[in-house]
Design an enzyme around this catalytic site. Structure first.
Site, short mmCIF file in Angstrom:
data_model
loop_
_atom_site.label_atom_id
_atom_site.label_comp_id
_atom_site.label_asym_id
_atom_site.label_seq_id
_atom_site.Cartn_x
_atom_site.Cartn_y
_atom_site.Cartn_z
N TRP A 101 0.63 -1.44 -0.11
CA TRP A 101 0.04 -0.42 0.73
C TRP A 101 1.00 1.26 0.02
O TRP A 101 0.42 2.38 -0.24
CB TRP A 101 -0.59 0.14 1.13
CG TRP A 101 -2.07 -1.17 1.13
CD1 TRP A 101 -2.49 -2.11 1.98
CD2 TRP A 101 -2.69 -1.73 0.17
NE1 TRP A 101 -2.90 -2.91 1.24
CE2 TRP A 101 -3.51 -2.34 0.17
CE3 TRP A 101 -3.40 -1.31 -1.31
CZ2 TRP A 101 -4.25 -3.37 -0.79
CZ3 TRP A 101 -4.51 -1.78 -2.20
CH2 TRP A 101 -4.79 -2.33 -1.50
N ASP A 168 -2.12 6.51 6.05
CA ASP A 168 -2.77 5.66 5.56
C ASP A 168 -3.06 4.88 6.74
O ASP A 168 -2.35 4.07 7.69
CB ASP A 168 -2.24 5.58 4.71
CG ASP A 168 -3.41 3.84 4.39
OD1 ASP A 168 -4.75 3.82 4.62
OD2 ASP A 168 -2.95 3.21 2.84
N LYS A 192 -12.09 -1.85 6.27
CA LYS A 192 -11.65 -2.61 6.70
C LYS A 192 -12.10 -2.15 8.42
O LYS A 192 -11.97 -3.76 9.39
CB LYS A 192 -9.84 -1.96 6.99
CG LYS A 192 -9.74 -1.93 5.71
CD LYS A 192 -8.91 -3.70 5.09
CE LYS A 192 -8.93 -3.52 3.08
NZ LYS A 192 -7.51 -2.48 3.08
C1 LIG Z 1 -7.11 -2.31 1.79
C2 LIG Z 1 -5.98 -1.26 2.05
C3 LIG Z 1 -6.37 0.04 1.38
C4 LIG Z 1 -6.99 0.56 0.16
O1 LIG Z 1 -7.80 0.43 -0.39
P1 LIG Z 1 -9.35 0.57 -0.97
O2 LIG Z 1 -10.46 1.34 -0.39
O3 LIG Z 1 -9.81 0.01 -1.72
O4 LIG Z 1 -8.69 1.88 -2.33
C5 LIG Z 1 -4.95 0.73 1.90
N1 LIG Z 1 -3.86 1.13 2.02
C6 LIG Z 1 -4.45 -0.11 3.10
C7 LIG Z 1 -3.47 0.48 4.53
C8 LIG Z 1 -5.61 -1.15 3.10
O5 LIG Z 1 -5.19 -1.93 3.69
#
Ligand SMILES: *Cc1c(COP(=O)(O)O)cnc(C)c1O
Length: 351
Positions: A101, A168, A192
């Site tokens: 990511w 993030d 998540k």
């Molecule tokens: C799943 C995830 C993403 C991507 O998320 P999307 O909403 O599918 O674009 C980005 N960063 C982390 C840490 C993730 O776990």
């Protein structure tokens, strides 16, 4: 019987939230209309949006000066929006590369300017968090990934920086207490630890915006979304509503402090089994282990068939590791009860 859902994302949500959400699909607010067939500018939905935004601020104990947005496009769109909105036209950004990511985020940032990868754990397949790095003082911002969903590593400490701090937090927001005001911008895909896919939470300090000298397309401009109260265009109403319900559920259950205790218990229980059972080996470096995503493998692959059969029979879902790491991954987001982890541990004891 409901399965024990260890899915990495989209993930488990509280059963009562799913019940409330399904009721609202048929009849929202006892108005004989569905939540997804009313105007997003109607009073009942505007109230949902405001409530969701206020719950975020309250649960994270954010001081004045932050705006909360629910945008579309997933966390993946934030990889480019952060750079677009924060990197100066001749600017530079620093990135800590802790996995897939982070690498995807920095790839997008390179479209906007200089990217300084200040440290990377790629050399060991991203099984640890790099430490002892220095952040260049001329970087417009430092970008971090607080929890590496795929590898099961998690930042326990956050550096002090002169520039802005961007994080993030897709896979561990609302899971542990911390000083969220140390960040200038936080983003997280809802699916998540907060709600269904379709909404992305963005928390941004208002004063950092509008300083790049760039022209930003409206849909990618945080300032426009803030000025329009996160309703510049039609927001993902269902995802916002379910996120609001999940945040309310979290608040009713004691907030982040209470859920963190349970998350710690879940993690302690599973890691103890991994460390004491010779049939299993953990993937992540011990000091960097995530309490959300636990990655492990069998020491002897000939046990695979037996183990897979046992956990499937025990009603466990979503234990397969990410294709880039292999092995197993148990994702233990807020809504996963401790009892589900006990079921998994009991299965592991039979190997
Ligand atoms: C799943 C995830 C993403 C991507 O998320 P999307 O909403 O599918 O674009 C980005 N960063 C982390 C840490 C993730 O776990």
């Amino acid at each position: 019987m409901k399965k024990h859902n260890f899915s990495a994302g989209p993930c488990i949500l509280p059963q009562e939230v799913l019940k409330q959400a399904s009721d609202a699909i048929l009849n929202f607010n006892d108005d004989n209309l569905s939540l997804i067939e009313i105007s997003h500018r109607s009073k009942p939905f505007v109230e949902v949006m405001e409530k969701a935004q206020n719950l975020v601020k309250e649960l994270l104990e954010l001081p004045e000066g932050y705006s909360v947005l629910f945008l579309q496009g997933g966390a993946s769109t934030q990889f480019l929006m952060t750079a677009y909105n924060l990197m100066k036209t001749d600017g530079k950004a620093a990135y800590l590369d802790t996995g897939t990511w982070s690498s995807k985020a920095l790839k997008e940032a390179k479209l906007f300017g200089d990217v300084d990868i200040i440290a990377s754990s790629k050399d060991k397949g991203y099984n640890y968090i790099p430490k002892n790095y220095t952040v260049p003082s001329d970087a417009d911002y430092l970008h971090l990934t607080s929890n590496n969903t795929i590898y099961g590593t998690q930042l326990k400490e956050f550096p002090k920086t002169e520039g802005l701090l961007v994080c993030d937090m897709s896979s561990d927001i609302f899971s542990r207490k911390m000083d969220f005001s140390q960040f200038d911008l936080i983003y997280a895909g809802a699916q998540k630890n907060m709600g269904p896919a379709g909404a992305t939470l963005v928390i941004v300090k208002d004063e950092i915006l509008g300083k790049t000298g760039r022209q930003i397309p409206s849909m990618l401009d945080y300032k426009i979304h803030i000025d329009k109260d996160s309703m510049f265009n039609t927001p993902p109403v269902f995802a916002v509503y379910v996120s609001m319900l999940t945040l309310q559920w979290l608040k009713d259950n004691g907030g982040i402090e209470a859920i963190e205790k349970i998350n710690e218990q879940k993690a302690a229980l599973l890691y103890a089994e991994i460390d004491s059972n010779p049939a299993f080996v953990g993937f992540a470096a011990k000091e960097d282990r995530s309490s959300m995503n636990v990655t492990f493998n069998l020491t002897d692959q000939s046990n695979q068939e037996k183990f897979d059969k046992l956990w499937n029979e025990a009603g466990i879902n979503g234990l397969k590791g990410h294709r880039s790491v292999g092995g197993y991954r148990a994702s233990m987001y807020n809504a996963l009860p401790l009892e589900s982890v006990q079921v998994l541990v009991d299965v592991m004891k039979q190997i």
